[in-house]
Design a protein around this motif. Structure first.
Motif, PDB file in Angstrom:
ATOM      1  N   ASN A 161       0.867  -1.173   0.000  1.00 47.21           N
ATOM      2  CA  ASN A 161       0.000   0.000   0.000  1.00 47.21           C
ATOM      3  C   ASN A 161       0.903   1.221   0.000  1.00 47.21           C
TER       4      ASN A 161
ATOM      5  N   SER B   7      -4.323   6.663  -1.371  1.00 46.18           N
ATOM      6  CA  SER B   7      -3.424   5.515  -1.257  1.00 46.18           C
ATOM      7  C   SER B   7      -3.631   4.597  -2.453  1.00 46.18           C
TER       8      SER B   7
ATOM      9  N   LEU C 265      -3.243   0.546  -3.484  1.00 47.34           N
ATOM     10  CA  LEU C 265      -3.009  -0.841  -3.103  1.00 47.34           C
ATOM     11  C   LEU C 265      -2.577  -1.635  -4.325  1.00 47.34           C
TER      12      LEU C 265
END
Length: 99
Positions: free
Chosen positions: A2, A86, A88
């Motif tokens: 992440n 973010s 992932l």
């Protein structure tokens, strides 16, 4: 993995959150390791690398109550602490060598 893009003025608070994390992931079935990598250069993201025995174990974590509780706690930083969403990424090991 992440990738978390944290504004420089929030680096200390972000790192402190990880030092005092709930740690629920550590006891999950199939959990191997969790690493938080600090950026070496300005503008790079923090990278959280979590290693699992299998994709099924990872999905069990993501769908667990412990995951929801742990990530609700991580919301203690204000929105302006992050300069981008973010990201992932998931991978499967092709080769793993050790010294």
């Amino acid at each position: 993995m992440n990738r978390l893009f944290v504004n420089p003025e929030f680096h200390a608070a972000f790192e402190e959150n990880f030092r005092h994390r709930a740690g629920a992931v550590d006891g999950m079935p199939g959990f191997v390791r969790n690493q938080v990598l600090r950026p070496a250069q300005e503008g790079q993201p923090y990278v959280v690398v979590t290693t699992w025995e299998s994709r099924e174990h990872f999905e069990g974590w993501v769908n667990s109550d412990a995951f929801r509780q742990g990530h609700a706690r991580s919301g203690s930083l204000p929105r302006e602490a992050f300069s981008a969403p973010s990201s992932l990424e998931t991978f499967e090991v092709l080769l793993d060598t050790q010294g």
